[in-house]
Design an enzyme around this catalytic site. Structure first.
Site, PDB file in Angstrom:
ATOM      1  CG  LEU A  98      -1.930  -1.164   1.273  1.00  0.00           C
ATOM      2  CD1 LEU A  98      -2.494  -1.346   2.675  1.00  0.00           C
ATOM      3  CD2 LEU A  98      -3.043  -0.942   0.250  1.00  0.00           C
ATOM      4  CG  HIS A 114       6.021 -10.837   7.680  1.00  0.00           C
ATOM      5  ND1 HIS A 114       5.942 -10.648   6.323  1.00  0.00           N
ATOM      6  CD2 HIS A 114       7.275 -11.287   7.935  1.00  0.00           C
ATOM      7  CE1 HIS A 114       7.106 -10.958   5.766  1.00  0.00           C
ATOM      8  NE2 HIS A 114       7.931 -11.346   6.728  1.00  0.00           N
TER       9      HIS A 114
HETATM   10  C1  GAR Z   1       0.200 -16.258   5.578  1.00  0.00           C
HETATM   11  O1  GAR Z   1       1.239 -17.125   5.954  1.00  0.00           O
HETATM   12  C2  GAR Z   1       0.610 -14.827   5.813  1.00  0.00           C
HETATM   13  O2  GAR Z   1       1.398 -14.632   6.965  1.00  0.00           O
HETATM   14  C3  GAR Z   1       1.417 -14.547   4.569  1.00  0.00           C
HETATM   15  O3  GAR Z   1       0.691 -15.168   3.537  1.00  0.00           O
HETATM   16  C4  GAR Z   1      -0.025 -16.294   4.070  1.00  0.00           C
HETATM   17  C5  GAR Z   1      -1.480 -16.136   3.707  1.00  0.00           C
HETATM   18  O4  GAR Z   1      -2.222 -17.267   4.047  1.00  0.00           O
HETATM   19  N1  GAR Z   1       1.586 -13.145   4.369  1.00  0.00           N
HETATM   20  C6  GAR Z   1       2.635 -12.602   3.788  1.00  0.00           C
HETATM   21  O5  GAR Z   1       3.573 -13.245   3.352  1.00  0.00           O
HETATM   22  C7  GAR Z   1       2.579 -11.090   3.679  1.00  0.00           C
HETATM   23  N2  GAR Z   1       3.848 -10.571   3.287  1.00  0.00           N
HETATM   24  P1  GAR Z   1      -3.804 -17.212   4.065  1.00  0.00           P
HETATM   25  O6  GAR Z   1      -4.238 -16.596   2.733  1.00  0.00           O
HETATM   26  O7  GAR Z   1      -4.232 -18.661   4.162  1.00  0.00           O
HETATM   27  O8  GAR Z   1      -4.235 -16.386   5.249  1.00  0.00           O
END
Ligand code: GAR
Length: 193
Positions: A98, A114
């Site tokens: 964002l 994260h």
């Molecule tokens: C999660 O592990 C989250 O922490 C990560 O993506 C995954 C989403 O899983 N986020 C990032 O990497 C942000 N930089 P989900 O769609 O099943 O909640």
């Protein structure tokens, strides 16, 4: 964050890009009596995000904005959030960055989860990098969002042990299970509850 006065919960939008398992856990949490937030909108930059099915299932409004033109998408986003009286944003696997201008408009009201123990492994491919560096532990972090990537004030973290046979898939699964518990806890903490 300050809980809204009286009965009303803080109207929250969740931003996703993919599977939406954190969205699902946040929806479940939001419908418990102790939750200070309600989830009233789901935003996705990806029309194929599986997580959009949860919006449908739980009858939550949703909108896909492709972010190809970030400026235009954010303009539309701000207007949607305003019309729907959204006062807080939870990023849950949202893979777009964002703008500083957008973040300023929701200052102190955007949370992100994260999959690493920040400040370690900001950005992408966290599990792969933790394994390559032979870390003994990794984990997940919920933090406030500021204009620098994955750098806002940390609200809560959960550490997990990396086993000898760990792969990036097994580590991702292990950490994701903890994320589902950590995000609701961090929201309570952000509201001083
Ligand atoms: C999660 O592990 C989250 O922490 C990560 O993506 C995954 C989403 O899983 N986020 C990032 O990497 C942000 N930089 P989900 O769609 O099943 O909640």
């Amino acid at each position: 964050m300050v809980p809204s006065i009286g009965y009303n919960k803080t109207r929250t939008a969740v931003f996703i890009s993919g599977t939406g398992s954190n969205l699902k856990s946040l929806i479940k949490f939001s419908r418990t009596a102790k939750s200070p937030i309600s989830i009233d909108f789901v935003i996705s930059n990806n029309s194929k995000a599986k997580g959009l099915d949860y919006a449908k299932k739980f009858k939550i409004k949703k909108k896909v904005l492709n972010f190809k033109n970030k400026n235009l998408s954010e303009k539309e986003l701000l207007s949607i959030l305003k019309i729907n009286s959204i006062d807080m944003i939870c990023l849950a696997g949202f893979m777009k960055i964002l703008s500083g201008n957008f973040i300023k408009k929701f200052k102190g009201k955007i949370l992100n989860i994260h999959p690493s123990l920040l400040p370690k492994y900001k950005g992408l491919n966290t599990h792969e990098r933790a394994l390559n560096n032979k870390e003994k532990y990794s984990g997940c972090t919920v933090h406030f969002v500021n204009s620098r990537l994955d750098s806002g004030k940390i609200i809560l973290q959960k550490k997990v042990k990396i086993s000898k046979k760990e792969t990036k898939t097994s580590l991702a699964k292990k950490i994701l299970a903890q994320e589902h518990k950590l995000y609701p806890k961090a929201i309570l903490k952000a509201f001083n509850l």
